[in-house]
Design a protein around this motif. Structure first.
Motif, PDB file in Angstrom:
ATOM      1  N   PHE A  42      -5.429   2.828  10.445  1.00 49.35           N
ATOM      2  CA  PHE A  42      -6.456   2.362  11.387  1.00 49.35           C
ATOM      3  C   PHE A  42      -5.872   1.800  12.674  1.00 49.35           C
ATOM      4  CE2 PHE A  42      -8.351   2.175   7.073  1.00 49.35           C
ATOM      5  CZ  PHE A  42      -9.136   3.304   7.231  1.00 49.35           C
ATOM      6  N   PRO A  48       8.624  -1.173  -3.390  1.00 50.61           N
ATOM      7  CA  PRO A  48       9.010  -2.266  -4.303  1.00 50.61           C
ATOM      8  C   PRO A  48       7.969  -2.581  -5.379  1.00 50.61           C
ATOM      9  CG  PRO A  48       8.441  -3.120  -2.111  1.00 50.61           C
ATOM     10  CD  PRO A  48       8.448  -1.631  -2.007  1.00 50.61           C
ATOM     11  N   GLU A  65     -13.964   4.614  14.154  1.00 50.25           N
ATOM     12  CA  GLU A  65     -15.148   5.471  14.174  1.00 50.25           C
ATOM     13  C   GLU A  65     -16.280   4.827  14.967  1.00 50.25           C
ATOM     14  OE1 GLU A  65     -15.382   7.911  10.197  1.00 50.25           O
ATOM     15  OE2 GLU A  65     -14.552   5.914   9.864  1.00 50.25           O
TER      16      GLU A  65
HETATM   17  N1  FAQ Z   1      -0.472   0.701   5.342  1.00 49.93           N
HETATM   18  O1  FAQ Z   1       5.338  -1.198  -2.769  1.00 49.93           O
HETATM   19  P1  FAQ Z   1       4.319  -0.433  -2.004  1.00 49.93           P
HETATM   20  C1  FAQ Z   1      -9.896   3.237   3.361  1.00 49.93           C
HETATM   21  C2  FAQ Z   1       2.658  -1.872   2.237  1.00 49.93           C
HETATM   22  S1  FAQ Z   1      -8.462   3.848   2.686  1.00 49.93           S
HETATM   23  C3  FAQ Z   1      -0.113  -0.594   5.386  1.00 49.93           C
HETATM   24  O2  FAQ Z   1       4.226   1.024  -2.236  1.00 49.93           O
HETATM   25  P2  FAQ Z   1       1.707  -0.889  -3.169  1.00 49.93           P
HETATM   26  C4  FAQ Z   1     -11.128   4.104   3.385  1.00 49.93           C
HETATM   27  C5  FAQ Z   1       2.292  -2.475   0.905  1.00 49.93           C
HETATM   28  O3  FAQ Z   1       1.105  -3.182   0.992  1.00 49.93           O
HETATM   29  C6  FAQ Z   1      -7.144   2.719   3.072  1.00 49.93           C
HETATM   30  N2  FAQ Z   1       0.702  -1.153   4.473  1.00 49.93           N
HETATM   31  O4  FAQ Z   1       2.897  -1.154  -2.147  1.00 49.93           O
HETATM   32  C7  FAQ Z   1     -11.679   4.280   4.746  1.00 49.93           C
HETATM   33  C8  FAQ Z   1       3.482  -3.338   0.630  1.00 49.93           C
HETATM   34  O5  FAQ Z   1       3.432  -4.500   1.457  1.00 49.93           O
HETATM   35  P3  FAQ Z   1       3.397  -6.007   0.882  1.00 49.93           P
HETATM   36  C9  FAQ Z   1      -7.046   1.515   2.167  1.00 49.93           C
HETATM   37  C10 FAQ Z   1       1.155  -0.357   3.491  1.00 49.93           C
HETATM   38  O6  FAQ Z   1       0.668  -1.907  -2.918  1.00 49.93           O
HETATM   39  C11 FAQ Z   1     -11.685   5.526   5.354  1.00 49.93           C
HETATM   40  C12 FAQ Z   1       4.625  -2.517   1.190  1.00 49.93           C
HETATM   41  O7  FAQ Z   1       4.046  -1.644   2.144  1.00 49.93           O
HETATM   42  N3  FAQ Z   1      -6.776   1.892   0.813  1.00 49.93           N
HETATM   43  O8  FAQ Z   1      -9.848   2.141   3.796  1.00 49.93           O
HETATM   44  C13 FAQ Z   1       0.810   0.995   3.378  1.00 49.93           C
HETATM   45  O9  FAQ Z   1       2.225  -0.750  -4.555  1.00 49.93           O
HETATM   46  C14 FAQ Z   1     -12.178   5.708   6.643  1.00 49.93           C
HETATM   47  C15 FAQ Z   1       5.373  -1.743   0.120  1.00 49.93           C
HETATM   48  O10 FAQ Z   1       4.557  -0.670  -0.428  1.00 49.93           O
HETATM   49  C16 FAQ Z   1      -6.168   1.059  -0.067  1.00 49.93           C
HETATM   50  O11 FAQ Z   1      -5.809  -0.038   0.272  1.00 49.93           O
HETATM   51  C17 FAQ Z   1      -0.040   1.521   4.362  1.00 49.93           C
HETATM   52  N4  FAQ Z   1      -0.409   2.810   4.367  1.00 49.93           N
HETATM   53  O12 FAQ Z   1       1.156   0.557  -2.736  1.00 49.93           O
HETATM   54  C18 FAQ Z   1     -12.229   3.212   5.466  1.00 49.93           C
HETATM   55  C19 FAQ Z   1      -6.018   1.591  -1.472  1.00 49.93           C
HETATM   56  N5  FAQ Z   1       1.436   1.518   2.298  1.00 49.93           N
HETATM   57  O13 FAQ Z   1       2.011  -6.263   0.475  1.00 49.93           O
HETATM   58  C20 FAQ Z   1     -12.721   3.381   6.777  1.00 49.93           C
HETATM   59  C21 FAQ Z   1      -5.508   0.578  -2.448  1.00 49.93           C
HETATM   60  C22 FAQ Z   1       2.153   0.525   1.753  1.00 49.93           C
HETATM   61  O14 FAQ Z   1       4.339  -6.044  -0.274  1.00 49.93           O
HETATM   62  C23 FAQ Z   1     -12.702   4.654   7.368  1.00 49.93           C
HETATM   63  N6  FAQ Z   1      -4.106   0.294  -2.277  1.00 49.93           N
HETATM   64  N7  FAQ Z   1       1.984  -0.600   2.465  1.00 49.93           N
HETATM   65  O15 FAQ Z   1       3.805  -6.857   2.038  1.00 49.93           O
HETATM   66  C24 FAQ Z   1      -3.097   0.995  -2.866  1.00 49.93           C
HETATM   67  O16 FAQ Z   1      -3.318   1.957  -3.575  1.00 49.93           O
HETATM   68  C25 FAQ Z   1      -1.688   0.513  -2.650  1.00 49.93           C
HETATM   69  O17 FAQ Z   1      -1.724  -0.819  -2.174  1.00 49.93           O
HETATM   70  C26 FAQ Z   1      -0.847   1.410  -1.679  1.00 49.93           C
HETATM   71  C27 FAQ Z   1       0.534   0.743  -1.486  1.00 49.93           C
HETATM   72  C28 FAQ Z   1      -0.648   2.786  -2.267  1.00 49.93           C
HETATM   73  C29 FAQ Z   1      -1.523   1.499  -0.308  1.00 49.93           C
END
Ligand code: FAQ
Length: 306
Positions: free
Chosen positions: A110, A205, A51
């Motif tokens: 991003f 996982p 952005e």
């Molecule tokens: N991108 O076992 P899961 C924002 C990774 S919003 C990259 O399902 P988990 C606002 C995951 O880390 C965005 N990596 O993992 C904004 C894991 O890797 P690891 C940020 C991803 O943690 C708007 C592996 O895949 N929000 O910033 C992604 O249970 C506009 C296996 O996945 C958050 O971080 C992905 N999309 O569930 C800012 C929310 N998805 O670490 C600026 C909090 C999965 O084992 C402008 N986080 N991975 O090597 C969460 O809710 C969770 O961490 C998930 C992933 C749902 C993202």
């Protein structure tokens, strides 16, 4: 002793109460939280770049003021989240090092480029919309400092989502060229937005253990479904088409059926080969190097006063 402490921790989780920084917690719980909160903080910080690319080219003073405020909010979110991570015994310096050396992840979303001003509206509408869906349940996360940070962040994300939708509403009520710009932008951002929720449940996982600990409250697929159901009527109101031929209402399920994101693309983006990964990290490294003198001066000042 350890067994009694572990029993206390289990009781706290079972009673749906908050775990606080000084409480005993299993090492794996601490590690999972550091991983998730750090990734979340890094996403907010890297998320300023797509952005930020349009601040100097905003089409009016009003749009520029809104965009500046939004990007500054993201920096603030990054700061609250690094502070929440620090309560778990890591420091921000260490986390920043891990981000710029690509040892810790940030959100896949991003790593896509912002090619037109419509992208600013679509990021607010879809990316912040997805972020809200995913983050509102985190306000009930079992770890107190993270849950409390999320309350404030979600309020600001709601404002971000509305500004995006309002921008798009102005554009779709404009010229044909503006309507085409919005549709073209939606076509590029729809699938990456669905990928923000993470892999499908069968390929995730961490979900099961994170849910047992009350860190996550819903699975990745549950939240993805909620986002699709919430977004379809908004797309209809804007008069844009979501680029998925399989998207339709399913009366039996009382939910929308939809197609499968391209998980190979998702894996490639996470592995570092998305369209903008190198550029994002390079920019972050440069900003960190440029800020070295500020950190040194602050350190010297703190030492003088000690
Ligand atoms: N991108 O076992 P899961 C924002 C990774 S919003 C990259 O399902 P988990 C606002 C995951 O880390 C965005 N990596 O993992 C904004 C894991 O890797 P690891 C940020 C991803 O943690 C708007 C592996 O895949 N929000 O910033 C992604 O249970 C506009 C296996 O996945 C958050 O971080 C992905 N999309 O569930 C800012 C929310 N998805 O670490 C600026 C909090 C999965 O084992 C402008 N986080 N991975 O090597 C969460 O809710 C969770 O961490 C998930 C992933 C749902 C993202």
């Amino acid at each position: 002793n350890e067994t009694a402490l572990a029993a206390d921790f289990d009781a706290t989780i079972a009673a749906d109460q908050r775990v606080e920084p000084r409480d005993w917690m299993p090492e794996a719980y601490r590690k999972t939280l550091i991983r998730q909160i750090a990734q979340h903080a890094h996403s907010e910080i890297i998320g300023m770049q797509p952005e930020g690319n349009w601040i100097l080219r905003a089409p009016s003073l009003r749009r520029k003021a809104i965009l500046l405020a939004k990007v500054q909010d993201e920096a603030g979110h990054g700061m609250y989240l690094y502070a929440a991570a620090e309560t778990l015994g890591v420091d921000r310096e260490e986390l920043t090092e891990k981000l710029i050396s690509a040892k810790q992840k940030y959100s896949s979303i991003f790593n896509y480029p912002t090619l037109s001003y419509a992208d600013i509206g679509v990021i607010g509408w879809l990316v912040d919309g997805a972020a809200i869906c995913n983050q509102v349940p985190l306000c009930r996360c079992s770890y107190g400092p993270y849950a409390r940070a999320m309350i404030r962040i979600c309020k600001e994300e709601s404002f971000h989502q509305r500004q995006g939708y309002e921008l798009l509403l102005a554009m779709v009520n404009g010229t044909d060229a503006q309507r085409e710009m919005v549709q073209e932008s939606v076509n590029r951002w729809w699938w990456p937005s669905l990928m923000m929720f993470g892999p499908a449940d069968g390929a995730s996982p961490n979900t099961q253990q994170s849910m047992a600990w009350g860190i996550k409250r819903h699975t990745n697929d549950e939240l993805r479904q909620r986002f699709v159901d919430m977004t379809v009527p908004q797309a209809e109101a804007l008069g844009v088409t979501l680029p998925d031929p399989d998207l339709r209402w399913n009366p039996q399920r009382q939910a929308h059926d939809f197609g499968e994101p391209d998980w190979e693309e998702f894996a490639a983006v996470i592995a570092g080969s998305g369209p903008c990964n190198a550029q994002r990290l390079e920019h972050r490294r440069r900003a960190h190097d440029d800020g070295a003198w500020v950190r040194e001066a602050a350190q010297a000042y703190a030492e003088k006063h000690r």
